[in-house]
Motif scaffolding. Structure first.
Motif, PDB file in Angstrom:
ATOM      1  N   MET A  63       0.846  -1.205   0.000  1.00  0.00           N
ATOM      2  CA  MET A  63       0.000   0.000   0.000  1.00  0.00           C
ATOM      3  C   MET A  63       0.881   1.254   0.000  1.00  0.00           C
ATOM      4  SD  MET A  63      -2.966   1.077   2.708  1.00  0.00           S
ATOM      5  CE  MET A  63      -3.884   2.599   2.503  1.00  0.00           C
ATOM      6  N   ASN A  64       0.565   2.217  -0.915  1.00  0.00           N
ATOM      7  CA  ASN A  64       1.349   3.442  -1.007  1.00  0.00           C
ATOM      8  C   ASN A  64       0.801   4.483  -0.042  1.00  0.00           C
ATOM      9  OD1 ASN A  64       2.866   5.621  -1.754  1.00  0.00           O
ATOM     10  ND2 ASN A  64       2.652   5.249  -3.959  1.00  0.00           N
ATOM     11  N   ASN A  65       1.621   4.883   0.944  1.00  0.00           N
ATOM     12  CA  ASN A  65       1.192   5.861   1.933  1.00  0.00           C
ATOM     13  C   ASN A  65       1.662   7.268   1.610  1.00  0.00           C
ATOM     14  OD1 ASN A  65      -0.155   4.012   3.614  1.00  0.00           O
ATOM     15  ND2 ASN A  65       1.804   3.350   4.483  1.00  0.00           N
ATOM     16  N   LYS A  66       2.283   7.447   0.424  1.00  0.00           N
ATOM     17  CA  LYS A  66       2.763   8.768   0.065  1.00  0.00           C
ATOM     18  C   LYS A  66       1.598   9.713  -0.223  1.00  0.00           C
ATOM     19  CE  LYS A  66       7.217   7.442  -2.037  1.00  0.00           C
ATOM     20  NZ  LYS A  66       8.013   7.482  -3.289  1.00  0.00           N
ATOM     21  N   LEU A  67       1.793  10.984   0.098  1.00  0.00           N
ATOM     22  CA  LEU A  67       0.803  11.997  -0.259  1.00  0.00           C
ATOM     23  C   LEU A  67       0.786  12.159  -1.769  1.00  0.00           C
ATOM     24  CD1 LEU A  67       1.533  14.791   2.379  1.00  0.00           C
ATOM     25  CD2 LEU A  67      -0.419  13.256   2.337  1.00  0.00           C
ATOM     26  N   SER A  68      -0.391  12.384  -2.335  1.00  0.00           N
ATOM     27  CA  SER A  68      -0.497  12.605  -3.775  1.00  0.00           C
ATOM     28  C   SER A  68      -0.580  14.099  -4.052  1.00  0.00           C
ATOM     29  CB  SER A  68      -1.729  11.894  -4.345  1.00  0.00           C
ATOM     30  OG  SER A  68      -2.905  12.385  -3.742  1.00  0.00           O
ATOM     31  N   THR A  69       0.231  14.572  -4.984  1.00  0.00           N
ATOM     32  CA  THR A  69       0.257  15.993  -5.322  1.00  0.00           C
ATOM     33  C   THR A  69      -0.041  16.177  -6.813  1.00  0.00           C
ATOM     34  OG1 THR A  69       2.623  15.982  -5.821  1.00  0.00           O
ATOM     35  CG2 THR A  69       1.978  16.446  -3.541  1.00  0.00           C
ATOM     36  N   LEU A  70      -0.674  17.300  -7.118  1.00  0.00           N
ATOM     37  CA  LEU A  70      -0.946  17.665  -8.504  1.00  0.00           C
ATOM     38  C   LEU A  70      -0.342  19.046  -8.741  1.00  0.00           C
ATOM     39  CD1 LEU A  70      -2.289  17.573 -11.289  1.00  0.00           C
ATOM     40  CD2 LEU A  70      -4.436  18.304 -10.195  1.00  0.00           C
ATOM     41  N   ILE A  71       0.553  19.155  -9.714  1.00  0.00           N
ATOM     42  CA  ILE A  71       1.190  20.437 -10.035  1.00  0.00           C
ATOM     43  C   ILE A  71       0.508  21.007 -11.270  1.00  0.00           C
ATOM     44  CG2 ILE A  71       3.360  21.642 -10.467  1.00  0.00           C
ATOM     45  CD1 ILE A  71       4.800  19.110  -9.445  1.00  0.00           C
ATOM     46  N   LEU A  72      -0.073  22.183 -11.131  1.00  0.00           N
ATOM     47  CA  LEU A  72      -0.773  22.834 -12.236  1.00  0.00           C
ATOM     48  C   LEU A  72       0.021  24.073 -12.654  1.00  0.00           C
ATOM     49  CD1 LEU A  72      -3.112  23.454 -14.146  1.00  0.00           C
ATOM     50  CD2 LEU A  72      -4.398  24.381 -12.186  1.00  0.00           C
ATOM     51  N   ASP A  73       0.607  24.018 -13.866  1.00  0.00           N
ATOM     52  CA  ASP A  73       1.422  25.131 -14.357  1.00  0.00           C
ATOM     53  C   ASP A  73       1.475  25.046 -15.879  1.00  0.00           C
ATOM     54  OD1 ASP A  73       3.942  26.752 -15.007  1.00  0.00           O
ATOM     55  OD2 ASP A  73       3.804  27.023 -12.833  1.00  0.00           O
ATOM     56  N   ASP A  74       1.474  26.199 -16.555  1.00  0.00           N
ATOM     57  CA  ASP A  74       1.477  26.204 -18.025  1.00  0.00           C
ATOM     58  C   ASP A  74       2.875  26.147 -18.621  1.00  0.00           C
ATOM     59  OD1 ASP A  74       2.253  28.698 -17.240  1.00  0.00           O
ATOM     60  OD2 ASP A  74       0.939  29.798 -18.609  1.00  0.00           O
ATOM     61  N   ASP A  75       3.885  25.926 -17.802  1.00  0.00           N
ATOM     62  CA  ASP A  75       5.275  25.809 -18.272  1.00  0.00           C
ATOM     63  C   ASP A  75       5.687  24.332 -18.226  1.00  0.00           C
ATOM     64  OD1 ASP A  75       7.982  25.789 -18.717  1.00  0.00           O
ATOM     65  OD2 ASP A  75       8.439  27.439 -17.356  1.00  0.00           O
ATOM     66  N   PRO A  76       5.764  23.635 -19.370  1.00  0.00           N
ATOM     67  CA  PRO A  76       6.086  22.201 -19.378  1.00  0.00           C
ATOM     68  C   PRO A  76       7.466  21.876 -18.816  1.00  0.00           C
ATOM     69  CG  PRO A  76       6.097  23.081 -21.616  1.00  0.00           C
ATOM     70  CD  PRO A  76       5.533  24.143 -20.737  1.00  0.00           C
ATOM     71  N   VAL A  77       8.436  22.770 -19.029  1.00  0.00           N
ATOM     72  CA  VAL A  77       9.782  22.542 -18.502  1.00  0.00           C
ATOM     73  C   VAL A  77       9.756  22.564 -16.973  1.00  0.00           C
ATOM     74  CG1 VAL A  77      12.150  23.425 -18.411  1.00  0.00           C
ATOM     75  CG2 VAL A  77      10.863  23.516 -20.559  1.00  0.00           C
ATOM     76  N   TYR A  78       9.049  23.549 -16.419  1.00  0.00           N
ATOM     77  CA  TYR A  78       8.909  23.657 -14.960  1.00  0.00           C
ATOM     78  C   TYR A  78       8.209  22.420 -14.392  1.00  0.00           C
ATOM     79  CZ  TYR A  78       6.830  25.032 -10.510  1.00  0.00           C
ATOM     80  OH  TYR A  78       6.412  25.058  -9.207  1.00  0.00           O
ATOM     81  N   LEU A  79       7.148  21.951 -15.091  1.00  0.00           N
ATOM     82  CA  LEU A  79       6.409  20.774 -14.631  1.00  0.00           C
ATOM     83  C   LEU A  79       7.310  19.549 -14.551  1.00  0.00           C
ATOM     84  CD1 LEU A  79       2.897  20.841 -16.380  1.00  0.00           C
ATOM     85  CD2 LEU A  79       3.458  21.307 -14.001  1.00  0.00           C
ATOM     86  N   LYS A  80       8.111  19.336 -15.604  1.00  0.00           N
ATOM     87  CA  LYS A  80       8.980  18.168 -15.628  1.00  0.00           C
ATOM     88  C   LYS A  80      10.025  18.221 -14.523  1.00  0.00           C
ATOM     89  CE  LYS A  80      11.701  15.356 -18.834  1.00  0.00           C
ATOM     90  NZ  LYS A  80      12.198  15.224 -20.232  1.00  0.00           N
ATOM     91  N   LEU A  81      10.599  19.407 -14.321  1.00  0.00           N
ATOM     92  CA  LEU A  81      11.608  19.575 -13.282  1.00  0.00           C
ATOM     93  C   LEU A  81      11.008  19.368 -11.890  1.00  0.00           C
ATOM     94  CD1 LEU A  81      14.501  20.385 -12.508  1.00  0.00           C
ATOM     95  CD2 LEU A  81      13.758  22.779 -12.536  1.00  0.00           C
ATOM     96  N   ALA A  82       9.827  19.940 -11.677  1.00  0.00           N
ATOM     97  CA  ALA A  82       9.171  19.815 -10.375  1.00  0.00           C
ATOM     98  C   ALA A  82       8.800  18.367 -10.078  1.00  0.00           C
ATOM     99  CB  ALA A  82       7.925  20.698 -10.332  1.00  0.00           C
ATOM    100  N   GLN A  83       8.332  17.667 -11.099  1.00  0.00           N
ATOM    101  CA  GLN A  83       7.962  16.258 -10.922  1.00  0.00           C
ATOM    102  C   GLN A  83       9.175  15.428 -10.536  1.00  0.00           C
ATOM    103  OE1 GLN A  83       6.461  14.230 -14.436  1.00  0.00           O
ATOM    104  NE2 GLN A  83       5.041  13.037 -13.183  1.00  0.00           N
ATOM    105  N   CYS A  84      10.300  15.682 -11.179  1.00  0.00           N
ATOM    106  CA  CYS A  84      11.523  14.937 -10.861  1.00  0.00           C
ATOM    107  C   CYS A  84      11.970  15.203  -9.423  1.00  0.00           C
ATOM    108  CB  CYS A  84      12.638  15.333 -11.819  1.00  0.00           C
ATOM    109  SG  CYS A  84      12.399  14.746 -13.503  1.00  0.00           S
ATOM    110  N   ARG A  85      11.827  16.437  -8.975  1.00  0.00           N
ATOM    111  CA  ARG A  85      12.279  16.803  -7.636  1.00  0.00           C
ATOM    112  C   ARG A  85      11.378  16.200  -6.537  1.00  0.00           C
ATOM    113  NH1 ARG A  85      15.472  21.538  -7.397  1.00  0.00           N
ATOM    114  NH2 ARG A  85      16.953  21.457  -9.117  1.00  0.00           N
ATOM    115  N   LEU A  86      10.095  16.073  -6.829  1.00  0.00           N
ATOM    116  CA  LEU A  86       9.139  15.680  -5.789  1.00  0.00           C
ATOM    117  C   LEU A  86       8.770  14.193  -5.776  1.00  0.00           C
ATOM    118  CD1 LEU A  86       6.602  18.677  -5.980  1.00  0.00           C
ATOM    119  CD2 LEU A  86       8.379  18.316  -4.268  1.00  0.00           C
ATOM    120  N   LYS A  87       9.056  13.478  -6.882  1.00  0.00           N
ATOM    121  CA  LYS A  87       8.540  12.113  -6.998  1.00  0.00           C
ATOM    122  C   LYS A  87       9.134  11.141  -5.983  1.00  0.00           C
ATOM    123  CE  LYS A  87      11.723  10.665 -10.704  1.00  0.00           C
ATOM    124  NZ  LYS A  87      11.796  10.214 -12.112  1.00  0.00           N
TER     125      LYS A  87
END
Length: 459
Positions: free
Chosen positions: A1-25
């Motif tokens: 069972m995954n107990n990690k919190l689930s986050t959704l990043i909403l931003d219109d900058d695809p580069v920022y989204l990819k970087l943020a996802q890598c940092r937080l995953k």
């Protein structure tokens, strides 16, 4: 069972989204969306704990997204981010229900802390509301009234409640209630009395610093009319409280003379009124209070150990408010209802930012400080919700944020609270003493003890 919190990043900058996802995953389950419509689709499909939303977006603004999310998915927390972070943006975000506001470029360590802290804050609120909804407070036994000393949800205060119930069963055992200033120890003492078999008799509370040595015997034991009849009989506190409870508040303020007299009475279990030779049996339950610890009281060179043994049948310690943070939302709701009703106002609650800051604050003055803060806030409020503007003394003039007490030195904390109270009252000692729930003499002794200098205009 995954107990990690689930986050959704909403931003219109695809580069920022990819970087943020890598940092937080590594620490969270991470979803991303380039526009609000994609984000709303994901919110319908997945359970999202935290939405990290940019302030400027296509289709609609970040604040509009925030308002929609809080209406449709109230269990999802929202952290707003922006490149500019103007004051009006921050205020609008918090007024709309955001739990935090971060400025780009974001330090990801700070973002992780914000996500975790936000979830802790919200879970704390939910826990408090659940317990408030389902709990039956012990105070319902006391004429059906909700009482301040029973507004809690923490385990430490549940243990205090259990101890109170046990102490009420044996109403002969003397009790010393210890804990910092501002914990309403008098209410705890009254609660023990009301639950005991002595509840049908009087509960007499005495501030030990309020009686001089010259008046001690008359006040405590009473006065018998002399033959010439110039003075009427006067009942002493031991007589008024007969069959009930005597509460000695701040026993540390007893003079050596009064300690000796009191010890003699407790040792002999009787006393004699002034002007009389008839001995009267002592029939009271003794409850004492001290803002020092029991160890601190024992270390005082000017307090008799034999008297302390007579008073200390059981030591009931009340934990400070900073050590039971989960009680704070309970108390906030209690005080806002109490003072709104008293001032005939309709105030429904707090804005999210003010509520969070109040819960995170350390409260060196404990429950009394929280009560005073909310009372003044309700007085200042013209609307239906309290915000941080209604807590002027809570905000540091220089730094613009709430002042946290990082020290665990009780003397240092007490000194700071006294100074704050004096400043709040423009150095009027009488008003400051009332604010601190002390008498004037007790405050004066503390000013000398902590070497607190007052300005020339002080009263």
């Amino acid at each position: 069972m995954n107990n990690k919190l689930s986050t959704l990043i909403l931003d219109d900058d695809p580069v920022y989204l990819k970087l943020a996802q890598c940092r937080l995953k590594k620490d969270f389950v991470v979803y991303t969306a380039l526009c609000p419509s994609d984000a709303f689709d994901l919110l319908l499909k997945e359970r999202i704990d935290v939405l990290i939303c940019d302030f400027n977006l296509p289709e609609m603004t970040g604040v509009e997204v925030l308002k929609n999310v809080k209406e449709i998915h109230p269990e999802t927390d929202v952290i707003m981010v922006s490149g500019s972070a103007e004051d009006w943006q921050i205020k609008e975000a918090f007024d709309s229900g955001a739990i935090d506001f971060l400025q780009k470029p974001i330090e990801y360590k700070a973002l992780k802390i914000s996500i975790g802290r936000g979830k802790s804050f919200v879970s704390l609120k939910k826990k408090s509301k659940e317990i408030e909804k389902h709990s039956s407070f012990l105070s319902q036994k006391l004429n059906g009234q909700q009482s301040l000393d029973f507004v809690y949800c923490s385990e430490s205060m549940r243990q205090v409640q259990c101890a109170m119930e046990e102490l009420a069963k044996d109403d002969q055992v003397p009790v010393i209630i210890t804990g910092e200033i501002g914990l309403y120890k008098d209410s705890i003492a009254r609660g023990i009395h009301n639950l005991s078999g002595r509840s049908v008799k009087n509960f007499i509370a005495i501030n030990m610093a309020s009686v001089s040595d010259a008046m001690f015997e008359k006040k405590y034991f009473g006065f018998k009319q002399n033959r010439k009849g110039k003075q009427k009989d006067e009942f002493g506190w031991f007589e008024i409280a007969k069959g009930g409870t005597l509460f000695f508040d701040e026993i540390i303020d007893l003079s050596i003379y009064q300690q000796a007299k009191l010890y003699s009475v407790l040792q002999n279990k009787s006393y004699t009124k002034i002007g009389s030779k008839v001995k009267v049996d002592v029939d009271v339950r003794l409850i004492s209070a001290c803002s020092d610890t029991l160890h601190g009281l024992k270390s005082k060179n000017n307090f008799r150990m034999d008297l302390l043994q007579k008073l200390n049948g059981y030591n009931l310690f009340i934990p400070p408010l900073r050590d039971r943070q989960e009680d704070i939302p309970f108390l906030m709701n209690y005080f806002i209802r109490q003072y709104s009703e008293k001032m005939r106002k309709t105030i429904r609650g707090f804005d999210p930012y003010a509520e969070r800051k109040l819960i995170e604050y350390a409260y060196p003055g404990n429950t009394q400080e929280l009560s005073n803060l909310i009372e003044r806030a309700v007085m200042l409020c013209d609307g239906d919700s309290l915000n941080l503007d209604h807590f002027p003394s809570f905000v540091s003039e220089k730094e613009g944020h709430s002042t946290l007490v990082n020290s665990f030195d009780l003397a240092l904390i007490e000194r700071e609270v006294i100074i704050r109270a004096l400043k709040e009252c423009n150095f009027n000692k009488a008003h400051a003493a009332k604010l601190l729930n002390l008498n004037w003499n007790a405050l004066h002794r503390r000013l000398q003890k902590f070497n607190i200098d007052l300005p020339e205009h002080a009263l």
